[in-house]
Design a protein around this motif. Sequence first.
Motif, PDB file in Angstrom:
ATOM      1  N   ARG A   1       0.844  -1.205   0.000  1.00 13.22           N
ATOM      2  CA  ARG A   1       0.000   0.000   0.000  1.00 13.22           C
ATOM      3  C   ARG A   1       0.878   1.253   0.000  1.00 13.22           C
ATOM      4  NH1 ARG A   1      -3.301  -1.435   3.504  1.00 13.22           N
ATOM      5  NH2 ARG A   1      -5.085  -1.785   2.170  1.00 13.22           N
ATOM      6  N   LEU A   2       1.939   1.243   0.813  1.00 19.53           N
ATOM      7  CA  LEU A   2       2.869   2.372   0.872  1.00 19.53           C
ATOM      8  C   LEU A   2       3.600   2.545  -0.462  1.00 19.53           C
ATOM      9  CD1 LEU A   2       4.224   4.563   2.610  1.00 19.53           C
ATOM     10  CD2 LEU A   2       5.867   2.816   3.347  1.00 19.53           C
ATOM     11  N   LEU A   3       4.047   1.445  -1.049  1.00 18.69           N
ATOM     12  CA  LEU A   3       4.716   1.506  -2.347  1.00 18.69           C
ATOM     13  C   LEU A   3       3.768   2.050  -3.414  1.00 18.69           C
ATOM     14  CD1 LEU A   3       7.194   0.927  -4.088  1.00 18.69           C
ATOM     15  CD2 LEU A   3       6.341  -1.415  -4.363  1.00 18.69           C
ATOM     16  N   ALA A   4       2.510   1.618  -3.398  1.00 19.33           N
ATOM     17  CA  ALA A   4       1.517   2.105  -4.358  1.00 19.33           C
ATOM     18  C   ALA A   4       1.277   3.599  -4.191  1.00 19.33           C
ATOM     19  CB  ALA A   4       0.209   1.330  -4.218  1.00 19.33           C
ATOM     20  N   ALA A   5       1.257   4.080  -2.941  1.00 20.40           N
ATOM     21  CA  ALA A   5       1.071   5.508  -2.692  1.00 20.40           C
ATOM     22  C   ALA A   5       2.241   6.309  -3.247  1.00 20.40           C
ATOM     23  CB  ALA A   5       0.908   5.765  -1.200  1.00 20.40           C
TER      24      ALA A   5
END
Length: 102
Positions: free
Chosen positions: A65-69
């Motif tokens: 999720r952090l990488l996608a953000a």
Amino acid sequence: PEAFRFGKPRFRQHPQFDWWPAAHPVLTDFLGMPITDGDEILGELFLANKNTPGGFNAEDEELLRLLAAHAAIAIVNARLYERSRELSIVAERNRIAREDAD
């Protein structure tokens, strides 16, 4: 954004699963995350076949999720930079046209 996480048995039973290419590698686990900007989906990240027992967990999901953000920020910034570059070119062409008209 909501992640989708499946182990092999449930993977092909998902309602959006449509087909499987014959040469596709076997997936033992799957974790996917949309890359979004507001309501717009810019892309997706997919991970498969985690090498540790138990497959993907909540920590993996949060990391993805952090990488996608961060990916969303990079994509939006690249689009803004390109738009700024295009507007600079138009402004320069207008300036040259005004100078030629004088």
